[in-house]
Design an enzyme around this catalytic site. Structure first.
Site, PDB file in Angstrom:
ATOM      1  NE  ARG A 196      -2.329  -1.249   3.644  1.00 52.18           N
ATOM      2  CZ  ARG A 196      -2.245  -2.432   4.279  1.00 52.18           C
ATOM      3  NH1 ARG A 196      -2.725  -3.536   3.694  1.00 52.18           N
ATOM      4  NH2 ARG A 196      -1.694  -2.523   5.476  1.00 52.18           N
TER       5      ARG A 196
ATOM      6  CB  CYS B 235      -0.686  21.100 -11.949  1.00 54.45           C
ATOM      7  SG  CYS B 235      -0.377  22.850 -12.217  1.00 54.45           S
TER       8      CYS B 235
ATOM      9  NE  ARG C 223       0.351  23.087  -7.730  1.00 55.27           N
ATOM     10  CZ  ARG C 223       0.029  24.169  -8.408  1.00 55.27           C
ATOM     11  NH1 ARG C 223      -1.078  24.827  -8.147  1.00 55.27           N
ATOM     12  NH2 ARG C 223       0.799  24.607  -9.393  1.00 55.27           N
ATOM     13  CB  SER C 224      -4.225  23.811  -9.295  1.00 49.55           C
ATOM     14  OG  SER C 224      -4.713  24.810 -10.154  1.00 49.55           O
ATOM     15  CD  GLN C 225      -7.348  18.966 -14.922  1.00 52.72           C
ATOM     16  OE1 GLN C 225      -8.519  18.631 -14.827  1.00 52.72           O
ATOM     17  NE2 GLN C 225      -6.376  18.132 -15.262  1.00 52.72           N
ATOM     18  CG  ASP C 226      -6.893  25.928 -17.815  1.00 47.84           C
ATOM     19  OD1 ASP C 226      -8.070  25.714 -18.162  1.00 47.84           O
ATOM     20  OD2 ASP C 226      -6.143  26.729 -18.402  1.00 47.84           O
TER      21      ASP C 226
ATOM     22  CG  ASN D 166      -3.260  16.700 -16.694  1.00 45.08           C
ATOM     23  OD1 ASN D 166      -3.666  17.750 -16.196  1.00 45.08           O
ATOM     24  ND2 ASN D 166      -2.025  16.617 -17.176  1.00 45.08           N
TER      25      ASN D 166
ATOM     26  CB  ILE E 264     -14.083  26.950 -16.024  1.00 43.06           C
ATOM     27  CG1 ILE E 264     -14.361  25.438 -16.046  1.00 43.06           C
ATOM     28  CG2 ILE E 264     -14.273  27.546 -17.419  1.00 43.06           C
ATOM     29  CD1 ILE E 264     -15.804  25.091 -16.390  1.00 43.06           C
ATOM     30  CE1 TYR E 265      -6.946  31.162 -14.686  1.00 40.07           C
ATOM     31  CE2 TYR E 265      -6.747  29.022 -15.748  1.00 40.07           C
ATOM     32  CZ  TYR E 265      -6.286  29.961 -14.839  1.00 40.07           C
ATOM     33  OH  TYR E 265      -5.172  29.704 -14.082  1.00 40.07           O
TER      34      TYR E 265
END
EC number: 2.1.1.45
Length: 282
Positions: A137, A157, A183-186, A194, A225-226
């Site tokens: 594990r 990211c 951690r973050s995604q556009d 990805n 979303i920008y």
């Protein structure tokens, strides 16, 4: 309908309809003209894909699988932090005059660590454990290394993969499952990119470790979303999803370090037109 399309549509609709806005807040990213790049975001998005059923490529617009795989191998196989080892220009904005992005991404994958079995980097450790201790594990990678953040031109990211092996009662082969932590995604520019990359990685590692693929779980802490992407997303959501493509990977490859982008193909991959000239916040 492609299941990846279904997941994408539901996620984007939820972000736009129920997300929170950063407008008016102090934000780091800016558009090319210097305007702050605000977002609508959701916290803690979790998407699951069963790779045994279909490959999770969007049909609402095309995801370039060869460039996806090229970037994946740049990080995981070449363990490079130099854009001159990459065949696309997606990292150019974060590279210095020598082409380096600092101690980020592939650099961290290539750092060797001391284990009781010897010195290994994170990729080789994953492969070693999958082959020798598959029910562990503790099979995971992490490239968000705090002591090196000040030398990274972009903080990672997609920063961690956790692998978990199960034994299905009706199969004589082990099943490889994985979780990608981000951690973050556009969402517009990077979500399916990805997803496809790390779905391919699970396929590759399963093949070289004589396993079958199972579930791929994508965990996004800040899925956003920008503001300038919302009209483009709304256009995509009006499109009718198409059937998922068939996935092909060269069955002759048994060594992870022998894979090339040419060893992966999406067959019968029909998509709607590409959305071009997407503004990118830096």
């Amino acid at each position: 309908m492609s299941y990846a399309d279904q997941v994408f549509i539901e996620m984007c609709r939820d972000i736009i309809d129920n997300g929170t806005s950063t407008e008016g807040e102090k934000v780091r990213p800016v558009w090319e003209d210097g305007t702050p790049a605000y977002t609508i975001k959701k916290f803690g998005v979790v998407n699951r894909y069963d790779l045994r059923k279909e490959f999770p490529a969007l049909t609402l617009r095309k995801t370039g699988i060869k460039n996806c795989v090229d970037e994946l191998l740049w990080i995981w196989q070449k363990k490079s932090n130099n854009i001159h080892d990459l065949n696309s220009h997606i990292w150019d904005s974060w590279a210095d005059e020598e082409g380096s992005i600092g101690k980020a991404y592939g650099y961290q994958m290539g750092v060797k660590h001391a284990y009781k079995e010897g010195m290994m980097d994170q990729v080789d450790r994953v492969i070693y454990d999958l082959k020798n201790n598959p029910y562990s594990r503790r099979i995971m990678t992490n490239i968000y290394v705090h002591q090196d953040l000040h030398e990274m031109n972009l903080y990672p990211c997609a920063y961690s993969m956790t692998f978990n092996v199960t034994k299905e009662h009706d199969s004589d082969r082990l099943t490889l499952n994985a979780i990608l932590n981000q951690r973050s995604q556009d969402v517009l520019t990077a979500n399916n990119w990805n997803v496809c990359q790390y779905a391919v990685l699970v396929h590759m590692l399963a093949q070289v470790c004589d396993m079958q693929v199972g579930e791929f779980v994508h965990v996004i802490a800040d899925a956003h979303i920008y503001d300038r992407h919302i009209p483009l997303i709304e256009e995509m959501l009006k499109r009718e999803p198409l059937p998922a493509p068939k996935f092909w990977m060269n069955p002759e490859i048994k060594d992870f370090y022998e894979f090339t982008p040419e060893d992966v193909k999406l067959i019968d991959y029909e998509t709607h037109p590409q959305i071009r000239n997407i503004p990118v916040a830096i």
